[in-house]
Design an enzyme around this catalytic site. Structure first.
Site, short mmCIF file in Angstrom:
data_model
loop_
_atom_site.label_atom_id
_atom_site.label_comp_id
_atom_site.label_asym_id
_atom_site.label_seq_id
_atom_site.Cartn_x
_atom_site.Cartn_y
_atom_site.Cartn_z
N GLY A 62 35.26 39.39 37.80
CA GLY A 62 33.80 39.40 38.00
C GLY A 62 33.21 40.69 37.47
O GLY A 62 33.84 41.39 36.68
N ASN A 63 31.98 40.99 37.87
CA ASN A 63 31.38 42.27 37.49
C ASN A 63 30.41 42.71 38.57
O ASN A 63 30.21 42.02 39.56
CB ASN A 63 30.69 42.16 36.12
CG ASN A 63 29.63 41.07 36.11
OD1 ASN A 63 28.63 41.18 36.80
ND2 ASN A 63 29.86 40.01 35.35
N PHE A 64 29.80 43.88 38.39
CA PHE A 64 29.01 44.50 39.47
C PHE A 64 27.56 44.02 39.54
O PHE A 64 26.78 44.55 40.32
CB PHE A 64 29.00 46.03 39.29
CG PHE A 64 30.36 46.66 39.50
CD1 PHE A 64 31.02 46.50 40.71
CD2 PHE A 64 30.97 47.39 38.49
CE1 PHE A 64 32.27 47.08 40.91
CE2 PHE A 64 32.21 47.97 38.68
CZ PHE A 64 32.87 47.81 39.89
N SER A 65 27.18 43.04 38.74
CA SER A 65 25.77 42.60 38.77
C SER A 65 25.38 42.10 40.17
O SER A 65 26.11 41.32 40.78
CB SER A 65 25.57 41.48 37.75
OG SER A 65 24.33 40.87 37.97
N ALA A 114 24.79 38.37 34.08
CA ALA A 114 25.89 39.12 33.47
C ALA A 114 27.09 38.16 33.44
O ALA A 114 27.89 38.11 34.37
CB ALA A 114 26.21 40.36 34.30
#
Ligand code: CTP
Length: 404
Positions: free
Chosen positions: A209-212, A277
């Site tokens: 995943g990512n930090f969005s 994102a």
């Protein structure tokens, strides 16, 4: 004098945050609004009726009748008088009454009679705020067409720190001014927005995943919605709340799921803003059971996800297509490349190098580059204000591109 002649009815309920309402009344009066205040009985322990009457220039009522001559303080009249009703601070108790049509005082009867748009600003302690019944009541009030002024995270009267703090008066004033500024900018327009991260499963318990946080995409969705658009918000996992009844939120996890919905909706979309994102890679083969530590991650092979924006860019006909570019190096060059490769009408560049911009912040600093390579730079602003700038840009762009 941005509110000259506008009639604002403020309902105050019992919460410490009531001390901020005299400041709000002053701010509204400075903008030349007419202000009337009604209060619940219990709210009078938190803020003085005399102060509110003096600042608003009108009596501050709390009873359905006048105790001196017995005359009626008509809730119907208040409801008809107002151009906008604001209930702030809104306690859990009154919120619950409003959600269930329970009308046992001047404020709740007025709310039920109000013909104007109603804004509500919850204020309570973090556990009360987080309780599922409170969250359900907020959703119910939004579903009735009321507008949520989101509670903020910060210090609370209890001494605890968390979500439940009423929005500041200056911000509430800005929201009210915005309400009267624009109404039908995007009426009858169908808007498609992506927001948040995507999660790509590694195995049944892990993901890439990512930090969005999704905050930027949700703010854009809200701004379009208050300007009359019909918004579909395709959101990856995010704790953000939908704050307007014109927004339909479709929750997804993976890039593939996000793509399938966007692909389906794009043909009947007028404007698409791709703020998500999206993960660029996903694990190739996802086992049905958990990968054991001793096996290591040697079996993890990645493959590219579908590029949603690029695919929509290929299909584009009448639509306005706006992309985002999140860059850490050679920002302008990379953003221009994406704008052209993905056939966008404009791209919103945000640089992770700017302090206060990008993932996880309440603020953002953007530049917008259109397809003719005109670049507009904006200063660091709250994500709500950035969403206003983006919608203003699209509005101008749309009117130029539809000019005879
Ligand atoms: N995007 C998309 N689908 C993907 C990847 C990105 O729709 N699989 C969209 C994003 O929503 C954004 C734009 O493409 O509007 C640019 O995303 P960004 O992550 O900045 O760029 P990438 O194309 O992924 O390229 P890179 O990560 O190499 O910068």
């Amino acid at each position: 004098m941005q509110l000259k002649g506008k009639k604002i009815l403020i309902g105050i309920t019992a919460s410490i945050a009531a001390y901020k309402i005299p400041i709000l009344v002053r701010l509204l009066k400075k903008e030349e609004a007419e202000v009337q205040v009604i209060m619940t009985e219990a709210s009078r322990d938190f803020v003085s009726q005399l102060t509110l009457a003096t600042l608003s220039g009108n009596p501050a009522y709390h009873l359905p009748f006048n105790t001196i001559d017995g005359s009626w303080n008509s809730h119907v009249k208040f409801g008809l008088w107002a151009d906008l009703m604001l209930i702030a601070p809104l306690s859990a108790a009154t919120m619950s009454k409003m959600a269930h049509g329970h009308s046992d005082n001047l404020l709740t009867t007025t709310y039920l009679s109000a013909k104007c748009p109603v804004y509500f600003a919850p204020a309570m302690d973090l556990d009360m705020f987080a309780h599922p019944s409170t969250q359900k009541n907020i959703d119910t009030l939004i579903s009735y067409g009321n507008h949520l002024i989101e509670a903020q995270t910060g210090e609370l009267a209890s001494g605890l720190c968390g979500a439940g703090r009423m929005e500041e008066p200056e911000k509430i004033l800005e929201i009210i001014i915005n309400h009267f500024k624009k109404k039908d900018d995007f009426a009858d327009k169908k808007i498609l927005i992506t927001a948040g991260p995507t999660y790509e499963a590694i195995d049944p318990v892990r993901f890439i995943g990512n930090f969005s946080s999704g905050r930027m995409g949700y703010a854009i969705a809200h701004e379009f919605a208050i300007r009359g658009a019909e918004v579909t918000l395709v959101s990856g996992p995010s704790s953000q709340k939908v704050t307007h009844f014109n927004i339909q939120r479709l929750g997804v996890q993976s890039a593939q799921q996000m793509f399938e919905i966007c692909d389906n909706l794009f043909e009947q979309t007028d404007i698409a803003v791709m703020a998500a994102a999206v993960a660029d890679f996903r694990p190739k083969n996802v086992p049905t059971s958990k990968i054991k530590k001793e096996d290591g991650l040697t079996q993890l092979k990645l493959e590219p996800t579908v590029d949603i924006l690029k695919t929509l860019g290929i299909q584009k006909k009448h639509q306005i297509l706006i992309g985002f570019a999140l860059e850490t190096t050679e920002e302008l060059k990379n953003a221009q490349k994406k704008l052209q490769n993905k056939n966008c009408d404009a791209i919103v560049l945000n640089s992770l190098q700017e302090a206060g911009a990008g993932f996880g912040h309440d603020t953002n600093k953007i530049s917008i580059i259109d397809k003719f390579l005109n670049k507009t730079d904006y200063p660091l602003k709250s994500k709500t204000e950035v969403a206003i700038d983006i919608c203003d840009f699209i509005l101008k762009f749309n009117s130029k591109s539809t000019m005879p």
